[in-house]
Design an enzyme around this catalytic site. Structure first.
Site, PDB file in Angstrom:
ATOM      1  N   GLY A 109     -41.460 -26.776 -41.105  1.00 21.93           N
ATOM      2  CA  GLY A 109     -40.011 -26.893 -41.169  1.00 21.93           C
ATOM      3  C   GLY A 109     -39.310 -26.112 -40.079  1.00 21.93           C
ATOM      4  O   GLY A 109     -38.250 -25.532 -40.299  1.00 21.93           O
ATOM      5  N   CYS A 110     -39.907 -26.095 -38.885  1.00 24.35           N
ATOM      6  CA  CYS A 110     -39.360 -25.253 -37.823  1.00 24.35           C
ATOM      7  C   CYS A 110     -38.289 -25.956 -37.014  1.00 24.35           C
ATOM      8  O   CYS A 110     -37.802 -25.416 -36.038  1.00 24.35           O
ATOM      9  CB  CYS A 110     -40.479 -24.788 -36.894  1.00 24.35           C
ATOM     10  SG  CYS A 110     -41.351 -26.142 -36.104  1.00 24.35           S
ATOM     11  N   GLY A 111     -37.913 -27.180 -37.385  1.00 24.89           N
ATOM     12  CA  GLY A 111     -36.895 -27.888 -36.625  1.00 24.89           C
ATOM     13  C   GLY A 111     -37.497 -28.487 -35.369  1.00 24.89           C
ATOM     14  O   GLY A 111     -38.628 -28.960 -35.369  1.00 24.89           O
TER      15      GLY A 111
END
Length: 274
Positions: A109-111
């Protein structure tokens, strides 16, 4: 929604003749969030003006939508600390966007991170090589001069970029300003789309240097010519060359440099320039 794009501030003006207290107008800079399906996609520091143009143009130039009709609604909310623009996409566009978000999210979910983010930044650019539009040397110099006359925020502050759309025989038919050069171009893209102006009918004119993003966004508009007062980056030149785009930069009065596809500038080009 209205927020003043400029504010007055006090300063000490140091001059050769001495130092005095004086006021000056300075541009505002505000966080502007673009949210799709209730989730924030990007936050830009921007001039608080032309929000709907900004949202539409960003959605188009970033490839989130292919057509303004894919947007169901744009709602602008002032949160005090910044502006949140909620953009609702129609079904097919929303499905496509959600798939894109999942692809870019990464395993933790680090973008925007890692290889897929690099691929996104270096996405393919729309080809504009089929354009038959040509300009002469007078068009190049005139476009920059005319753009300087439709920059009210820059006139007040001396610190705001502009992007304009020049049509031969008509002049600058649309222009937008912003503290960020990419933002100004996004706002122009949105304004052109709302007005139904075909990007292939004119040239994009900008007051900044030309980065690869400026070339990508100009191609998304459909324009085959970009004219700039400052220099391009090497990657911007390679990208413009591959896209079939004419890149004119370093416009200083009647002097300018053509970096790619010079065939669209039909006269007044020096054969040898150091």
């Amino acid at each position: 929604m209205t927020r003043p794009p400029v504010s007055q501030t006090s300063r000490l003006a140091h001059r050769a003749s001495g130092t005095t207290a004086a006021n000056r107008m300075v541009p505002e800079e505000t966080p502007v969030a673009f949210s799709y399906a209730g989730t924030t996609h990007a936050v830009m520091m921007a001039s608080p003006a032309d929000f709907e143009d900004f949202a539409l143009g960003f959605s188009l130039t970033e490839g989130i939508v292919a057509d303004p009709q894919e947007i169901e609604a744009i709602e602008v909310e002032d949160l005090g600390a910044g502006i949140d623009i909620q953009i609702r996409l129609k079904d097919k566009a929303n499905t496509r966007f959600q798939a894109r978000r999942r692809r870019l999210a990464g395993p933790v979910g680090c973008g925007l991170c890692g290889i897929e983010s690099i691929e996104e930044a270096m996405r393919s650019v729309d080809a504009v090589g089929s354009s038959k539009l040509t300009l002469d040397a007078d068009d190049i110099t005139r476009s920059v001069k005319l753009l300087s006359k439709v920059q009210p925020l820059h006139t007040e502050t001396g610190a705001v970029h502009a992007a304009g759309f020049y049509v031969p025989g008509q002049g600058i038919v649309m222009a937008r300003e912003d503290v960020g050069r990419h933002n100004a171009l996004d706002k122009l893209a949105g304004a052109l789309a709302k007005a139904g102006i075909d990007g292939a009918t004119g040239a994009v004119v900008v007051t900044s240097r030309v980065s690869v993003e400026m070339v990508q966004k100009t191609a998304a508009i459909g324009a085959a010519i970009i004219i700039a007062v400052s220099a391009p980056t090497a990657l911007a030149i390679r990208t413009a060359e591959a896209a079939g785009m004419t890149l004119v930069a370093l416009v200083r009065g009647e002097d300018f440099d053509i970096f790619t596809h010079p065939n669209r500038v039909v006269s007044g080009v020096a054969k040898h320039v150091a």
